[in-house]
Motif scaffolding. Structure first.
Motif, PDB file in Angstrom:
ATOM      1  N   GLY A 125       0.801  -1.188   0.000  1.00 62.52           N
ATOM      2  CA  GLY A 125       0.000   0.000   0.000  1.00 62.52           C
ATOM      3  C   GLY A 125       0.844   1.252   0.000  1.00 62.52           C
ATOM      4  N   TRP A 126       0.221   2.328   0.400  1.00 58.47           N
ATOM      5  CA  TRP A 126       0.826   3.651   0.384  1.00 58.47           C
ATOM      6  C   TRP A 126       2.090   3.722   1.220  1.00 58.47           C
ATOM      7  CZ3 TRP A 126       1.238   6.177   5.040  1.00 58.47           C
ATOM      8  CH2 TRP A 126       0.438   5.700   6.074  1.00 58.47           C
ATOM      9  N   LEU A 127       2.171   2.947   2.292  1.00 54.94           N
ATOM     10  CA  LEU A 127       3.326   3.005   3.179  1.00 54.94           C
ATOM     11  C   LEU A 127       4.602   2.556   2.465  1.00 54.94           C
ATOM     12  CD1 LEU A 127       4.147   3.687   6.032  1.00 54.94           C
ATOM     13  CD2 LEU A 127       3.638   1.349   6.691  1.00 54.94           C
ATOM     14  N   LYS A 128       4.490   1.529   1.643  1.00 54.63           N
ATOM     15  CA  LYS A 128       5.652   1.019   0.915  1.00 54.63           C
ATOM     16  C   LYS A 128       6.124   2.022  -0.136  1.00 54.63           C
ATOM     17  CE  LYS A 128       4.804  -3.785   1.821  1.00 54.63           C
ATOM     18  NZ  LYS A 128       3.674  -4.619   1.824  1.00 54.63           N
ATOM     19  N   ASP A 129       5.217   2.861  -0.611  1.00 54.81           N
ATOM     20  CA  ASP A 129       5.573   3.859  -1.621  1.00 54.81           C
ATOM     21  C   ASP A 129       6.397   5.006  -1.051  1.00 54.81           C
ATOM     22  OD1 ASP A 129       4.185   2.384  -3.477  1.00 54.81           O
ATOM     23  OD2 ASP A 129       2.337   3.550  -3.260  1.00 54.81           O
ATOM     24  N   CYS A 188       8.096   4.899   2.235  1.00 54.00           N
ATOM     25  CA  CYS A 188       8.917   4.553   3.385  1.00 54.00           C
ATOM     26  C   CYS A 188       9.891   3.437   3.020  1.00 54.00           C
ATOM     27  CB  CYS A 188       7.980   4.116   4.521  1.00 54.00           C
ATOM     28  SG  CYS A 188       8.811   3.766   6.056  1.00 54.00           S
ATOM     29  N   ASP A 189      11.157   3.620   3.372  1.00 51.61           N
ATOM     30  CA  ASP A 189      12.158   2.591   3.084  1.00 51.61           C
ATOM     31  C   ASP A 189      11.976   1.339   3.942  1.00 51.61           C
ATOM     32  OD1 ASP A 189      13.368   4.166   1.163  1.00 51.61           O
ATOM     33  OD2 ASP A 189      14.816   5.029   2.575  1.00 51.61           O
ATOM     34  N   TYR A 190      11.462   1.526   5.148  1.00 54.06           N
ATOM     35  CA  TYR A 190      11.310   0.406   6.086  1.00 54.06           C
ATOM     36  C   TYR A 190       9.888   0.360   6.649  1.00 54.06           C
ATOM     37  CZ  TYR A 190      16.379   0.652   5.851  1.00 54.06           C
ATOM     38  OH  TYR A 190      17.667   0.677   5.404  1.00 54.06           O
ATOM     39  N   PRO A 191       8.909   0.033   5.826  1.00 51.71           N
ATOM     40  CA  PRO A 191       7.516   0.025   6.301  1.00 51.71           C
ATOM     41  C   PRO A 191       7.295  -0.974   7.440  1.00 51.71           C
ATOM     42  CG  PRO A 191       7.683  -1.002   4.146  1.00 51.71           C
ATOM     43  CD  PRO A 191       9.018  -0.395   4.443  1.00 51.71           C
ATOM     44  N   GLU A 192       8.148  -1.990   7.535  1.00 45.30           N
ATOM     45  CA  GLU A 192       7.978  -2.977   8.598  1.00 45.30           C
ATOM     46  C   GLU A 192       8.193  -2.361   9.981  1.00 45.30           C
ATOM     47  OE1 GLU A 192      12.208  -3.080   7.164  1.00 45.30           O
ATOM     48  OE2 GLU A 192      10.291  -3.224   6.137  1.00 45.30           O
ATOM     49  N   ARG A 193       8.954  -1.260  10.061  1.00 43.10           N
ATOM     50  CA  ARG A 193       9.143  -0.587  11.356  1.00 43.10           C
ATOM     51  C   ARG A 193       7.834   0.039  11.831  1.00 43.10           C
ATOM     52  NH1 ARG A 193      15.032   2.331  10.682  1.00 43.10           N
ATOM     53  NH2 ARG A 193      16.209   0.396  10.459  1.00 43.10           N
ATOM     54  N   TYR A 194       7.134   0.683  10.899  1.00 45.79           N
ATOM     55  CA  TYR A 194       5.822   1.244  11.252  1.00 45.79           C
ATOM     56  C   TYR A 194       4.858   0.123  11.639  1.00 45.79           C
ATOM     57  CZ  TYR A 194       1.200   3.245  10.792  1.00 45.79           C
ATOM     58  OH  TYR A 194      -0.089   3.608  11.038  1.00 45.79           O
ATOM     59  N   GLU A 195       4.862  -0.932  10.857  1.00 44.97           N
ATOM     60  CA  GLU A 195       3.974  -2.063  11.135  1.00 44.97           C
ATOM     61  C   GLU A 195       4.286  -2.691  12.488  1.00 44.97           C
ATOM     62  OE1 GLU A 195       4.685  -4.341   7.619  1.00 44.97           O
ATOM     63  OE2 GLU A 195       3.432  -3.031   6.382  1.00 44.97           O
ATOM     64  N   MET A 196       5.580  -2.740  12.862  1.00 45.84           N
ATOM     65  CA  MET A 196       5.974  -3.270  14.164  1.00 45.84           C
ATOM     66  C   MET A 196       5.398  -2.403  15.290  1.00 45.84           C
ATOM     67  SD  MET A 196       9.680  -3.436  16.011  1.00 45.84           S
ATOM     68  CE  MET A 196       9.550  -1.669  16.201  1.00 45.84           C
ATOM     69  N   ASP A 247       1.653  12.675  11.229  1.00 45.12           N
ATOM     70  CA  ASP A 247       1.805  14.132  11.207  1.00 45.12           C
ATOM     71  C   ASP A 247       2.990  14.582  10.355  1.00 45.12           C
ATOM     72  OD1 ASP A 247      -0.393  14.417  12.830  1.00 45.12           O
ATOM     73  OD2 ASP A 247       0.761  14.665  14.684  1.00 45.12           O
ATOM     74  N   CYS A 248       4.035  13.737  10.243  1.00 42.97           N
ATOM     75  CA  CYS A 248       5.229  14.093   9.445  1.00 42.97           C
ATOM     76  C   CYS A 248       4.882  14.397   7.996  1.00 42.97           C
ATOM     77  CB  CYS A 248       6.261  12.976   9.506  1.00 42.97           C
ATOM     78  SG  CYS A 248       7.110  12.905  11.087  1.00 42.97           S
ATOM     79  N   PHE A 249       3.811  13.831   7.497  1.00 47.69           N
ATOM     80  CA  PHE A 249       3.421  14.075   6.112  1.00 47.69           C
ATOM     81  C   PHE A 249       2.981  15.521   5.896  1.00 47.69           C
ATOM     82  CE2 PHE A 249       2.275   9.442   6.486  1.00 47.69           C
ATOM     83  CZ  PHE A 249       3.407   9.001   5.828  1.00 47.69           C
ATOM     84  N   GLY A 286       9.371  12.931   4.713  1.00 50.90           N
ATOM     85  CA  GLY A 286       8.143  12.298   4.233  1.00 50.90           C
ATOM     86  C   GLY A 286       7.047  13.277   3.879  1.00 50.90           C
ATOM     87  N   TYR A 287       7.404  14.558   3.708  1.00 56.14           N
ATOM     88  CA  TYR A 287       6.388  15.579   3.440  1.00 56.14           C
ATOM     89  C   TYR A 287       5.530  15.206   2.237  1.00 56.14           C
ATOM     90  CZ  TYR A 287       4.274  20.061   2.241  1.00 56.14           C
ATOM     91  OH  TYR A 287       3.383  21.057   1.941  1.00 56.14           O
ATOM     92  N   ASN A 288       4.270  15.052   2.496  1.00 53.78           N
ATOM     93  CA  ASN A 288       3.288  14.783   1.451  1.00 53.78           C
ATOM     94  C   ASN A 288       1.910  15.068   2.049  1.00 53.78           C
ATOM     95  OD1 ASN A 288       1.519  13.831  -0.472  1.00 53.78           O
ATOM     96  ND2 ASN A 288       2.779  12.046  -0.975  1.00 53.78           N
TER      97      ASN A 288
END
Length: 195
Positions: free
Chosen positions: A1-5, A7-15, A43-45, A52-54
């Protein structure tokens, strides 16, 4: 999903997310720190100096949350509910207890279709100022204080008269303190050493 697009390490967020869900299900107080971390990530977006500004992602999260809450409302509005508060990730309603099962069934069905989870808690009492400031007592007797209501026990109580009123409202509505004016005086006297 959007997180993989993004973020280099989406598994950290998922953890972090999975750890928070586990602690929340176990009713461990540390889950709130994980919630803050996750919210900070989102909020970083919206921060221009962030890698990660978006702002579109941030707006998407907020708008999707609002749409989900609106969908819930549309599905339960004919059950005699009175919406007390709603924001992007939650809704507080007043309803007849006979509707509790049906409401839970509707909410769980929506969550299942959207592949998400949610909590449905029974609140027995509420003292409410706004979306970010309220105190509730749950059916199990536990109390949750948010915003100004949650800051009443700190040393800054005497610097903010709204906090006096918040504490008195909690005592009045949740602790069955019948004399709200005497309660206000008691809070003031207890917290103002110069009085």
């Amino acid at each position: 999903g959007w997180l993989k697009d993004i973020c280099d390490y989406p598994e950290r967020y998922e953890m972090l997310r999975d750890r928070r869900i586990k602690l929340k299900n176990e009713k461990v107080v540390e889950q709130k720190y994980y919630k803050r971390l996750i919210n900070s990530f989102i909020d970083c977006f919206n921060i221009k100096d962030s890698l990660g500004y978006n702002p579109n992602i941030n707006k998407s999260v907020v708008l999707n949350g609002a749409l989900i809450m609106y969908l819930v409302y549309l599905k339960i509005q004919n059950l005699g509910v009175d919406v007390i508060e709603v924001n992007t990730d939650g809704m507080i309603i007043k309803t007849d207890k006979t509707n509790n099962f049906k409401i839970r069934e509707i909410v769980n069905g929506i969550c299942e279709r959207l592949n998400m989870s949610c909590d449905v808690d029974e609140i027995t009492k509420i003292s409410h100022r706004n979306t970010q400031s309220y105190c509730v007592e749950f059916a199990d007797g536990s109390i949750k204080k948010i915003g100004t209501f949650g800051k009443m026990e700190d040393e800054l109580l005497q610097t903010n008269s709204k906090r006096y009123l918040s504490e008195c409202l909690i005592n009045y509505y949740l602790n069955n303190d019948n004399d709200i004016m005497q309660g206000l005086m008691n809070v003031f006297l207890r917290n103002d050493p110069t009085y």
